[in-house]
Design a protein around this motif. Sequence first.
Motif, mmCIF file in Angstrom:
data_model
loop_
_atom_site.group_PDB
_atom_site.id
_atom_site.type_symbol
_atom_site.label_atom_id
_atom_site.label_comp_id
_atom_site.label_asym_id
_atom_site.label_seq_id
_atom_site.Cartn_x
_atom_site.Cartn_y
_atom_site.Cartn_z
ATOM 1 N N ARG A 71 0.828 -1.209 0.000
ATOM 2 C CA ARG A 71 0.000 0.000 0.000
ATOM 3 C C ARG A 71 0.866 1.264 0.000
ATOM 4 O O ARG A 71 0.605 2.199 -0.754
ATOM 5 C CB ARG A 71 -0.929 -0.020 1.217
ATOM 6 N N SER A 72 1.872 1.298 0.833
ATOM 7 C CA SER A 72 2.757 2.462 0.892
ATOM 8 C C SER A 72 4.037 2.269 0.092
ATOM 9 O O SER A 72 4.851 3.178 -0.006
ATOM 10 C CB SER A 72 3.122 2.770 2.348
ATOM 11 N N ARG A 73 4.219 1.070 -0.452
ATOM 12 C CA ARG A 73 5.446 0.674 -1.142
ATOM 13 C C ARG A 73 6.662 0.961 -0.265
ATOM 14 O O ARG A 73 7.646 1.598 -0.677
ATOM 15 C CB ARG A 73 5.576 1.346 -2.516
ATOM 16 N N GLY A 74 6.547 0.457 0.954
ATOM 17 C CA GLY A 74 7.605 0.681 1.923
ATOM 18 C C GLY A 74 7.976 -0.584 2.672
ATOM 19 O O GLY A 74 7.150 -1.488 2.856
ATOM 20 N N TRP A 75 9.236 -0.631 3.105
ATOM 21 C CA TRP A 75 9.756 -1.725 3.923
ATOM 22 C C TRP A 75 9.844 -1.296 5.383
ATOM 23 O O TRP A 75 10.391 -0.223 5.678
ATOM 24 C CB TRP A 75 11.162 -2.115 3.476
ATOM 25 N N PHE A 76 9.347 -2.132 6.269
ATOM 26 C CA PHE A 76 9.644 -2.006 7.693
ATOM 27 C C PHE A 76 10.939 -2.784 7.909
ATOM 28 O O PHE A 76 10.974 -4.012 7.822
ATOM 29 C CB PHE A 76 8.491 -2.561 8.523
ATOM 30 N N THR A 77 12.014 -2.055 8.179
ATOM 31 C CA THR A 77 13.353 -2.610 8.012
ATOM 32 C C THR A 77 14.045 -2.985 9.310
ATOM 33 O O THR A 77 15.155 -3.531 9.259
ATOM 34 C CB THR A 77 14.244 -1.602 7.268
#
Length: 324
Positions: free
Chosen positions: A173-179
């Motif tokens: 959805r956000s095109r993000g990684w929780f890293t």
Amino acid sequence: MNLPTHTTDLGHGIFAIDTGFEREDFDAAYLIVDTGRAAFIDTGHNAAVPRLLEALDAIGLPREAVDWVIPTHVHLDHAGGAGLLMRHLPGARALIHPRGARHLIDPTALVEGARAVYGVEVVRQTYGTIEPIEAARVVESHDGQRIPLGSRELLLIDTPGHARHHHCIWDERSRGWFTGDTFGISYREFDGADGAWIFPSTTPVQFEPEALRSSVQRMMAMQPQCLYPTHFGRVDGVERLAAQFLATLDRFEADGLALLARLPDDAPARLAALKEQVAVTLVASALAAGCPVSLARAHELLALDIELNAQGMAVWLSRIGHTP
């Protein structure tokens, strides 16, 4: 929505919660909300749990709406509060890397490991009593696993390098990684005109540069638009940050190997030299990136990371130095 001061709405149903660990703007937990369901990614330590529950209340979700608690890995600044938090979330399951799950079911070895790094008194004062998670409520993750959350889906991949018990979470959805710590550390005090600055975390005891490099390259293959590192908050400009991260990792590795060749049988001297090298590399990188901090302030903000990164690199060099 009247959010607490420690909670920031990042859009896409994602909220960053400052856990208050060490200092403000240092350690975050994330809350993802979608169509009435929720998940926490990382929890901070026990003292953070009231903040996490306060954020949930402010958003207007009951405790029963939380389906997942997902530590990126089991280091205590990321997962120390997971057991206590789970006691407040009757419907949640804990999704944990298979190499770390047993350590949150029975935290004894985890606490002993933290004591070895930080000391008994520091662990007691900082983390308190680590509560176990009931085995029946633990789900072990696997590479490529997809889990539902409301109307969205989260993808988990195995991301060793910082720790072998580390997974990262992709949110389409956000095109993000929780890293977690795999894609490094980025403190907001260093934000400059060009954006954020980031650096690798090589803390004890499982730093492996080649694995870390591969994990970051694998995450970049998804063409992320943002990252959600635990330390700290959402960052954009991911291609620039990846280049910065990998250049610093290359420098850490090259300098470390040169030290091992120069001091093959003198681990104490290597550790002292590593601290100096890490400090020089990090401060030079920050200043070259245009970070708006003085030399003295950079050293102050990075003091803990310099110490821990040097320790982690020392463990790595000792390990490869004894490989037949």
